[in-house]
Design a protein around this motif. Structure first.
Motif, PDB file in Angstrom:
ATOM      1  N   LEU A 194      -2.297  -0.827  -3.545  1.00 38.20           N
ATOM      2  CA  LEU A 194      -2.038  -0.538  -4.941  1.00 38.20           C
ATOM      3  C   LEU A 194      -2.717  -1.561  -5.843  1.00 38.20           C
ATOM      4  O   LEU A 194      -2.851  -2.730  -5.495  1.00 38.20           O
ATOM      5  CB  LEU A 194      -0.529  -0.557  -5.206  1.00 38.20           C
ATOM      6  CG  LEU A 194       0.299   0.509  -4.481  1.00 38.20           C
ATOM      7  CD1 LEU A 194       1.766   0.365  -4.856  1.00 38.20           C
ATOM      8  CD2 LEU A 194      -0.199   1.907  -4.797  1.00 38.20           C
ATOM      9  N   SER A 231       0.837  -1.201   0.000  1.00 42.70           N
ATOM     10  CA  SER A 231       0.000   0.000   0.000  1.00 42.70           C
ATOM     11  C   SER A 231       0.871   1.250   0.000  1.00 42.70           C
ATOM     12  O   SER A 231       2.042   1.216   0.368  1.00 42.70           O
ATOM     13  CB  SER A 231      -0.918   0.019   1.229  1.00 42.70           C
ATOM     14  OG  SER A 231      -1.693  -1.157   1.315  1.00 42.70           O
ATOM     15  N   ARG A 232       0.241   2.357  -0.379  1.00 44.06           N
ATOM     16  CA  ARG A 232       0.895   3.663  -0.279  1.00 44.06           C
ATOM     17  C   ARG A 232       0.086   4.574   0.643  1.00 44.06           C
ATOM     18  O   ARG A 232      -1.119   4.380   0.831  1.00 44.06           O
ATOM     19  CB  ARG A 232       1.029   4.320  -1.659  1.00 44.06           C
ATOM     20  CG  ARG A 232       2.233   3.864  -2.470  1.00 44.06           C
ATOM     21  CD  ARG A 232       2.509   4.824  -3.607  1.00 44.06           C
ATOM     22  NE  ARG A 232       3.604   4.427  -4.450  1.00 44.06           N
ATOM     23  CZ  ARG A 232       4.883   4.696  -4.212  1.00 44.06           C
ATOM     24  NH1 ARG A 232       5.205   5.354  -3.109  1.00 44.06           N
ATOM     25  NH2 ARG A 232       5.816   4.324  -5.048  1.00 44.06           N
ATOM     26  N   THR A 233       0.777   5.579   1.172  1.00 46.18           N
ATOM     27  CA  THR A 233       0.126   6.538   2.063  1.00 46.18           C
ATOM     28  C   THR A 233      -0.733   7.499   1.252  1.00 46.18           C
ATOM     29  O   THR A 233      -0.229   8.174   0.351  1.00 46.18           O
ATOM     30  CB  THR A 233       1.173   7.328   2.858  1.00 46.18           C
ATOM     31  OG1 THR A 233       2.074   6.421   3.481  1.00 46.18           O
ATOM     32  CG2 THR A 233       0.509   8.193   3.904  1.00 46.18           C
TER      33      THR A 233
END
Length: 215
Positions: free
Chosen positions: A210, A153-155
């Motif tokens: 993502l 995942s990304r922030t």
């Protein structure tokens, strides 16, 4: 120290290895010289922002640093190849970018760290720079995602509330946990406290899984 992560995210997300931009990080074993190097470099960072020698000493020091750069330059490697950020047993996982945290617990219910900031992290009046704390919290959010076994995942956002001045040269305690999960979204929290339990800062954020091919 508990360091077992949650389920293998590849079982949760069949496209895990196709999410762009993220190499598969595996633990590195660079040898004891790397730990000595990191320790010396952290001290050098402190001195770089605090020393006040005569002009000739700066000139001499610059020459030595330039020589070190020349020594290491031929070995520059891509992300995920060098040992930086890949040695879990070293402070900050062996990355000079990260504050020198040490993991005490790495499980699905929470991640616990001990961290000691130094002169290098001062923003003013011997207090930790406000911009350093989001770096710590963002790193912790990533650990929480991994510890819970969620896919990469990304922030999406990170909010920080500063409650008290964060001191240097004293051991502090950070905690991060998953508050809620909704499909691709993971809502995470973290806090930083001193040895007496006083809340210094707290954060909340959103981590988004993502999609395949998404950088």
């Amino acid at each position: 120290m508990a360091t077992e992560p949650g389920p293998d995210p590849r079982r949760v997300d069949p496209d895990y290895d196709r999410h762009g931009g993220f190499p598969v990080f595996e633990a590195a074993q660079p040898g004891p010289g790397f730990e000595r190097f990191l320790t010396a470099m952290r001290r050098l960072q402190d001195l770089a922002v605090s020393a006040d020698p005569d002009p000739q000493t700066w000139t001499d020091a610059a020459g030595r640093v330039e020589a070190l750069v020349a020594q290491l330059a031929p070995f520059e490697a891509g992300e995920g190849v060098g040992p930086a950020n890949r040695v879990p047993d070293l402070p900050g996982a062996g990355s000079l970018l990260m504050p020198p945290w040490v993991v005490d617990k790495f499980e699905a219910d929470e991640v616990l760290l001990r961290v000691t900031f130094s002169r290098f992290h001062v923003g003013g009046n011997y207090a930790v720079h406000g911009g350093v704390l989001p770096l710590l919290f963002d790193s912790m959010f990533g650990m929480v995602i991994h510890a819970t076994g969620r896919p990469i995942s990304r922030t999406a956002y990170l909010n920080v509330d500063y409650r008290k001045i964060t001191p240097i040269d004293t051991e502090l305690h950070a905690r991060g946990w998953l508050r809620e999960a909704q499909g691709r979204k993971a809502f995470v929290n973290a806090e930083l406290r001193d040895a007496d339990g006083n809340l210094l800062a707290e954060a909340n954020g959103l981590m988004v899984r993502l999609l395949a091919g998404q950088p």
